[in-house]
Write a protein that holds these residues in place. Sequence first.
Motif, short mmCIF file in Angstrom:
data_model
loop_
_atom_site.label_atom_id
_atom_site.label_comp_id
_atom_site.label_asym_id
_atom_site.label_seq_id
_atom_site.Cartn_x
_atom_site.Cartn_y
_atom_site.Cartn_z
N SER A 21 0.81 -1.17 -0.02
CA SER A 21 -0.12 0.02 -0.05
C SER A 21 0.87 1.50 0.02
N ASP A 22 0.21 2.44 -0.15
CA ASP A 22 1.06 3.48 -0.01
C ASP A 22 1.69 3.98 1.27
N ALA A 23 1.38 3.10 2.44
CA ALA A 23 1.61 3.57 3.51
C ALA A 23 2.86 2.65 3.87
N TYR A 24 3.45 1.92 3.02
CA TYR A 24 4.93 1.14 3.07
C TYR A 24 6.00 1.98 1.96
N ILE A 25 7.07 2.27 2.63
CA ILE A 25 8.35 2.79 1.55
C ILE A 25 9.38 1.76 1.72
N MET A 26 9.80 1.10 0.57
CA MET A 26 10.86 -0.02 0.78
C MET A 26 12.33 1.13 0.69
N TRP A 27 12.11 2.00 -0.20
CA TRP A 27 13.46 2.87 -0.37
C TRP A 27 12.94 3.87 -1.19
N ARG A 28 13.62 5.20 -1.04
CA ARG A 28 13.26 6.18 -2.05
C ARG A 28 14.42 7.11 -1.99
N ASN A 29 14.58 7.86 -2.89
CA ASN A 29 15.75 8.84 -2.98
C ASN A 29 15.69 9.69 -1.60
N GLY A 30 16.93 10.08 -1.24
CA GLY A 30 16.88 10.91 -0.01
C GLY A 30 16.16 10.07 1.21
N GLY A 31 16.08 9.06 1.33
CA GLY A 31 15.26 8.45 2.39
C GLY A 31 16.27 7.68 3.16
N GLN A 50 13.48 -9.52 3.47
CA GLN A 50 12.44 -10.39 3.43
C GLN A 50 11.55 -10.66 4.74
N GLY A 51 12.64 -10.47 5.98
CA GLY A 51 11.75 -10.59 7.38
C GLY A 51 11.06 -9.41 7.49
N GLU A 52 11.64 -8.30 7.02
CA GLU A 52 10.87 -6.80 7.31
C GLU A 52 9.49 -6.97 6.46
N LEU A 53 9.63 -7.56 5.28
CA LEU A 53 8.60 -7.48 4.50
C LEU A 53 7.47 -8.38 4.79
N SER A 54 7.99 -9.74 5.52
CA SER A 54 6.83 -10.37 6.04
C SER A 54 6.22 -9.97 7.32
N SER A 55 6.78 -9.11 7.99
CA SER A 55 6.24 -8.72 9.24
C SER A 55 5.65 -7.35 9.08
N ASN A 56 5.43 -6.88 7.91
CA ASN A 56 4.92 -5.39 7.66
C ASN A 56 3.33 -5.76 7.08
N GLY A 57 2.37 -4.99 7.89
CA GLY A 57 1.11 -5.25 7.42
C GLY A 57 0.56 -4.61 6.30
N ASN A 58 1.34 -3.70 5.69
CA ASN A 58 1.16 -2.82 4.52
C ASN A 58 1.63 -3.57 3.25
#
Length: 114
Positions: A21-31, A50-58
Amino acid sequence: NHPYLYPVDAHWSPFVYASHSDAYIMWRNGGTASRGVELVAEIGNISDLQGELSSNGNVLDQVSAVGIDEAFDGAMSAPSLPLCVDEGHPYVSGIGMIAPSPDWFSGLYNLPLW
């Protein structure tokens, strides 16, 4: 959008892609990078991300793709499984390391597919 004048032993780490969803940001310029993104960029290790992704509800779904043993113009890698997206999780982000390098990576973020 990198030039193709890689070192002789240039290669790519495995890639990780996620739908979210738009509530998750994997990475972005300047982040600020998460520990998982940092490990992909620095050593090509995808397991923490992969662990971070599995535990993120977004995050709806994630897939990985094999690395590319030799970097050259037109080299490609594709996920082994389809990536699910839906109306609530229409964005795709992905990342892979360019090696040898101290922290080069490439990918995409927040690509809308729905």
